[in-house]
Design a protein around this motif. Structure first.
Motif, PDB file in Angstrom:
ATOM      1  N   SER A   2      25.784  71.328 109.023  1.00 32.73           N
ATOM      2  CA  SER A   2      26.741  70.440 108.500  1.00 32.73           C
ATOM      3  C   SER A   2      26.125  69.657 107.468  1.00 32.73           C
ATOM      4  CB  SER A   2      27.855  69.608 109.503  1.00 32.73           C
ATOM      5  OG  SER A   2      26.876  69.260 109.641  1.00 32.73           O
ATOM      6  N   ALA A   3      27.285  69.858 106.694  1.00 32.79           N
ATOM      7  CA  ALA A   3      26.360  68.826 105.165  1.00 32.79           C
ATOM      8  C   ALA A   3      25.682  67.126 105.429  1.00 32.79           C
ATOM      9  CB  ALA A   3      27.275  68.094 104.098  1.00 32.79           C
ATOM     10  N   GLU A   4      26.304  66.899 107.090  1.00 28.48           N
ATOM     11  CA  GLU A   4      25.867  65.572 107.452  1.00 28.48           C
ATOM     12  C   GLU A   4      24.799  66.490 108.630  1.00 28.48           C
ATOM     13  OE1 GLU A   4      29.049  62.986 108.248  1.00 28.48           O
ATOM     14  OE2 GLU A   4      29.460  63.516 106.033  1.00 28.48           O
ATOM     15  N   SER A   5      23.709  66.935 109.124  1.00 29.81           N
ATOM     16  CA  SER A   5      23.266  67.317 109.591  1.00 29.81           C
ATOM     17  C   SER A   5      22.098  67.257 108.781  1.00 29.81           C
ATOM     18  CB  SER A   5      23.641  68.019 111.028  1.00 29.81           C
ATOM     19  OG  SER A   5      23.508  69.789 109.886  1.00 29.81           O
ATOM     20  N   PHE A   6      20.984  67.022 109.952  1.00 37.55           N
ATOM     21  CA  PHE A   6      19.688  67.372 109.927  1.00 37.55           C
ATOM     22  C   PHE A   6      19.084  68.038 110.688  1.00 37.55           C
ATOM     23  CE2 PHE A   6      14.971  66.610 110.661  1.00 37.55           C
ATOM     24  CZ  PHE A   6      14.493  65.911 109.381  1.00 37.55           C
ATOM     25  N   GLU A   7      18.311  69.061 109.848  1.00 38.04           N
ATOM     26  CA  GLU A   7      17.135  69.822 110.662  1.00 38.04           C
ATOM     27  C   GLU A   7      15.628  70.417 109.965  1.00 38.04           C
ATOM     28  OE1 GLU A   7      18.029  74.196 107.792  1.00 38.04           O
ATOM     29  OE2 GLU A   7      18.382  73.949 109.994  1.00 38.04           O
ATOM     30  N   LEU A   8      14.854  69.888 110.868  1.00 39.04           N
ATOM     31  CA  LEU A   8      12.966  70.395 110.311  1.00 39.04           C
ATOM     32  C   LEU A   8      12.807  71.165 109.062  1.00 39.04           C
ATOM     33  CD1 LEU A   8      11.402  68.800 113.671  1.00 39.04           C
ATOM     34  CD2 LEU A   8      11.998  67.651 111.175  1.00 39.04           C
ATOM     35  N   ARG A   9      11.940  70.674 108.379  1.00 38.79           N
ATOM     36  CA  ARG A   9      12.324  72.319 107.417  1.00 38.79           C
ATOM     37  C   ARG A   9      10.792  72.594 107.427  1.00 38.79           C
ATOM     38  NH1 ARG A   9      16.050  72.356 103.167  1.00 38.79           N
ATOM     39  NH2 ARG A   9      18.047  70.780 104.010  1.00 38.79           N
ATOM     40  N   SER A  10       9.949  73.110 107.363  1.00 37.37           N
ATOM     41  CA  SER A  10       8.577  74.402 106.171  1.00 37.37           C
ATOM     42  C   SER A  10       9.041  75.510 106.135  1.00 37.37           C
ATOM     43  CB  SER A  10       8.794  74.574 108.446  1.00 37.37           C
ATOM     44  OG  SER A  10       7.031  75.040 108.667  1.00 37.37           O
ATOM     45  N   GLY A  11       7.592  75.612 104.865  1.00 41.22           N
ATOM     46  CA  GLY A  11       7.352  76.520 104.213  1.00 41.22           C
ATOM     47  C   GLY A  11       8.753  76.885 103.268  1.00 41.22           C
ATOM     48  N   GLU A  12       9.508  77.493 103.213  1.00 39.56           N
ATOM     49  CA  GLU A  12      10.692  78.054 101.975  1.00 39.56           C
ATOM     50  C   GLU A  12      11.554  77.094 102.143  1.00 39.56           C
ATOM     51  OE1 GLU A  12      12.308  79.143  98.293  1.00 39.56           O
ATOM     52  OE2 GLU A  12      10.087  79.889  99.314  1.00 39.56           O
ATOM     53  N   THR A  13      12.001  76.547 103.617  1.00 40.70           N
ATOM     54  CA  THR A  13      13.335  75.274 103.036  1.00 40.70           C
ATOM     55  C   THR A  13      12.480  73.725 102.566  1.00 40.70           C
ATOM     56  OG1 THR A  13      12.552  75.464 105.891  1.00 40.70           O
ATOM     57  CG2 THR A  13      14.127  76.837 105.336  1.00 40.70           C
ATOM     58  N   TRP A  14      11.096  73.688 101.846  1.00 42.57           N
ATOM     59  CA  TRP A  14      11.746  72.545 101.777  1.00 42.57           C
ATOM     60  C   TRP A  14      11.181  73.126 100.107  1.00 42.57           C
ATOM     61  CZ3 TRP A  14      10.741  68.513 103.669  1.00 42.57           C
ATOM     62  CH2 TRP A  14       9.820  68.279 104.743  1.00 42.57           C
ATOM     63  N   ARG A  15      11.817  73.738  99.544  1.00 44.10           N
ATOM     64  CA  ARG A  15      12.074  73.984  98.144  1.00 44.10           C
ATOM     65  C   ARG A  15      13.510  72.657  98.360  1.00 44.10           C
ATOM     66  NH1 ARG A  15      10.735  77.319  94.825  1.00 44.10           N
ATOM     67  NH2 ARG A  15       9.287  78.309  96.428  1.00 44.10           N
ATOM     68  N   ASN A  16      14.437  72.392  98.632  1.00 43.10           N
ATOM     69  CA  ASN A  16      14.851  71.338  98.151  1.00 43.10           C
ATOM     70  C   ASN A  16      15.868  70.911  99.664  1.00 43.10           C
ATOM     71  OD1 ASN A  16      16.976  70.189  97.494  1.00 43.10           O
ATOM     72  ND2 ASN A  16      18.551  71.770  95.850  1.00 43.10           N
ATOM     73  N   VAL A 367       3.482  76.105  85.468  1.00 47.21           N
ATOM     74  CA  VAL A 367       3.771  75.700  86.512  1.00 47.21           C
ATOM     75  C   VAL A 367       4.625  76.679  87.037  1.00 47.21           C
ATOM     76  CG1 VAL A 367       1.808  74.273  87.271  1.00 47.21           C
ATOM     77  CG2 VAL A 367       4.579  73.934  88.013  1.00 47.21           C
ATOM     78  N   ASP A 368       4.673  77.751  86.952  1.00 46.06           N
ATOM     79  CA  ASP A 368       6.016  78.912  87.462  1.00 46.06           C
ATOM     80  C   ASP A 368       6.477  78.312  88.793  1.00 46.06           C
ATOM     81  OD1 ASP A 368       8.075  80.452  88.390  1.00 46.06           O
ATOM     82  OD2 ASP A 368       6.703  82.070  87.355  1.00 46.06           O
ATOM     83  N   VAL A 369       7.462  77.182  88.845  1.00 48.92           N
ATOM     84  CA  VAL A 369       8.038  76.363  89.824  1.00 48.92           C
ATOM     85  C   VAL A 369       9.114  76.972  90.732  1.00 48.92           C
ATOM     86  CG1 VAL A 369       9.655  74.488  90.015  1.00 48.92           C
ATOM     87  CG2 VAL A 369       8.292  74.183  88.504  1.00 48.92           C
ATOM     88  N   ASP A 370       9.355  78.518  90.687  1.00 49.43           N
ATOM     89  CA  ASP A 370      10.164  79.203  91.515  1.00 49.43           C
ATOM     90  C   ASP A 370       8.935  79.986  92.016  1.00 49.43           C
ATOM     91  OD1 ASP A 370      11.984  78.329  91.019  1.00 49.43           O
ATOM     92  OD2 ASP A 370      12.715  79.286  88.845  1.00 49.43           O
ATOM     93  N   ALA A 371       7.757  79.708  91.226  1.00 52.23           N
ATOM     94  CA  ALA A 371       6.912  81.318  92.025  1.00 52.23           C
ATOM     95  C   ALA A 371       5.763  80.103  93.375  1.00 52.23           C
ATOM     96  CB  ALA A 371       6.335  81.739  91.145  1.00 52.23           C
ATOM     97  N   GLY A 372       5.973  79.075  93.321  1.00 54.21           N
ATOM     98  CA  GLY A 372       5.495  77.967  93.740  1.00 54.21           C
ATOM     99  C   GLY A 372       5.730  78.290  95.569  1.00 54.21           C
ATOM    100  N   VAL A 373       4.710  78.681  96.403  1.00 45.12           N
ATOM    101  CA  VAL A 373       5.213  78.812  97.660  1.00 45.12           C
ATOM    102  C   VAL A 373       4.909  77.444  98.525  1.00 45.12           C
ATOM    103  CG1 VAL A 373       3.758  79.615 100.126  1.00 45.12           C
ATOM    104  CG2 VAL A 373       4.411  81.266  97.166  1.00 45.12           C
ATOM    105  N   TYR A 374       5.094  77.193  99.207  1.00 45.37           N
ATOM    106  CA  TYR A 374       5.541  76.065 100.419  1.00 45.37           C
ATOM    107  C   TYR A 374       4.927  76.196 101.536  1.00 45.37           C
ATOM    108  CZ  TYR A 374       8.530  73.400  96.753  1.00 45.37           C
ATOM    109  OH  TYR A 374       8.980  72.397  95.817  1.00 45.37           O
ATOM    110  N   ALA A 375       3.893  75.721 102.037  1.00 44.14           N
ATOM    111  CA  ALA A 375       3.036  75.173 103.218  1.00 44.14           C
ATOM    112  C   ALA A 375       4.014  75.492 104.188  1.00 44.14           C
ATOM    113  CB  ALA A 375       1.907  74.744 103.284  1.00 44.14           C
TER     114      ALA A 375
END
Length: 393
Positions: A2-16, A367-375
């Motif tokens: 839901s819009a008001e819930s929280f989940e830990l991010r990692s990898g690609e989900t860090w993008r936004n 830098v190619d922002v869209d091609a960046g890979v998150y850890a």
């Protein structure tokens, strides 16, 4: 979700993660996460107050939402200073910060600048490359190695140790993480033993001069752990995030090129927006009530530094925007209070020098922002790789 819930991010989900932060700030500033049974604070005033109240929000039980953190078990007696509360933390912090004051840190600026210039010149010759691999990851390793008195050729070991710690905090293989922790401790135990006999001009040597009765080897090992993990991937995250923002906001970049004297203030704004340490946990020592939510004693509370750093209540209606002339009174990118980052001056110095040389030598870089890979990892937002070109893509 839901819009008001929280989940830990990692990898690609860090993008936004920023829409999630905004929804929580507005509608659930003290949010209970059922899976894991922890709470999340996202408003600036609340996070600032909690970070400054170590008596109520303790670090002694680890800094992740996992109960009985893997790293606290694996490190045993070598308790990192980030897991200490006052008065122990206060005493030890005073012993290790003498070489990390802004005045002392400034002495390494020529070496940092030379390092950055050499790496950038190599990138310019290639015309394109991965700026994380070429500059943003090696730079903090170089600086940490300097302060710990580690031979520069050994700094590649830091990456292996950092990755293991990140994976452990994200629920990765605890056996593999334990092996890496043991490797880190073994390496620095040998270094400490050597420095007790042959001291040099570094923090480890300074601590050994105080004697085993005052500063145990285990305590020095815990400090080395703090420096390796806290001073490595966080700077990488700040620098890679800054390169993305400067690419996405050409008007702000043009202003910096026209007025380079704004770079120190830009560093503060970039720290605010990138907030490489997105969140860290504390444990309540007593029941707390905040915004009509009761947090019981003994619960993990995630301090949302990144969410707080974009809070309109603190930074106004343009809080989500990149504005290098913004007047910033305080930020949470380096935490606050007892656990304010001991390497803050070194972090700012690295960022300033990197920006000065990057903009001065490669004013049209992209830098190619869209091609960046998150850890991977749920607490530090950083890039594993980020394609870079000397001119426009």
């Amino acid at each position: 979700m839901s819009a008001e819930s929280f989940e830990l991010r990692s990898g690609e989900t860090w993008r936004n993660p920023f829409a999630m932060y905004a929804a929580l700030r507005d509608h659930a500033p003290v949010h209970h996460v059922g899976k894991g049974d922890f709470y999340v604070l996202t408003r600036f005033a609340d996070v600032w107050a909690a970070a400054g109240d170590s008596a109520t929000f303790s670090s002694a039980s680890g800094l992740t939402v996992t109960s009985g953190d893997v790293e606290t078990k694996a490190l045993g007696a070598a308790t990192p200073m980030v897991f200490l509360d006052p008065p122990e933390h206060t005493i030890f912090r005073a012993q290790v910060t003498k070489k990390l004051t802004p005045r002392k840190v400034s002495t390494i600026e020529p070496a940092i600048r030379q390092f950055v210039i050499e790496r950038l010149d190599r990138l310019r010759e290639m015309g394109r490359g991965d700026i994380v691999a070429e500059l943003f990851k090696p730079l903090p390793s170089f600086v940490v190695a300097h302060y710990l008195g580690v031979p520069v050729e050994d700094r590649v070991l830091f990456d292996r140790w950092t990755e293991a710690i990140v994976q452990a905090a994200s629920g990765g293989n605890p056996t593999s993480a334990g092996d890496r922790f043991a490797e880190l401790l073994s390496y620095f135990a040998e270094l400490v033993a050597r420095r007790r006999i042959e001291p040099a001009d570094d923090i480890v040597s300074d601590l050994t001069r105080l004697g085993e009765d005052n500063v145990t080897t285990a305590r020095i090992l815990g400090f080395a752990f703090t420096m390796v993990t806290g001073g490595n991937d966080t700077i990488t995250g700040m620098l890679s995030g800054s390169a993305c923002l400067l690419t996405e906001h050409p008007g702000q970049r043009a202003l910096l090129l026209e007025r380079p004297e704004l770079i120190p203030n830009a560093v503060e704004e970039l720290l605010r927006l990138t907030s490489p340490v997105q969140n860290l946990a504390r444990t309540t020592t007593r029941a707390v009530e905040l915004h009509d939510v009761k947090i019981p004693q003994g619960k993990k509370v995630l301090l949302g530094y990144a969410a707080a750093n974009r809070d309109e209540r603190e930074f106004g209606g343009t809080a989500a925007e990149f504005a290098i002339e913004r007047k910033i009174k305080k930020i949470l990118a380096l935490s606050y209070g007892t656990h304010y980052c001991i390497g803050a001056a070194a972090a700012r110095l690295q960022a300033r020098v990197a920006l000065e040389e990057l903009l001065g030598r490669c004013p049209d870089f992209q830098v190619d922002v869209d091609a960046g890979v998150y850890a991977p990892g749920s607490y530090v937002r950083r890039h594993l790789s980020l394609p870079w070109t000397a001119g426009r893509i």
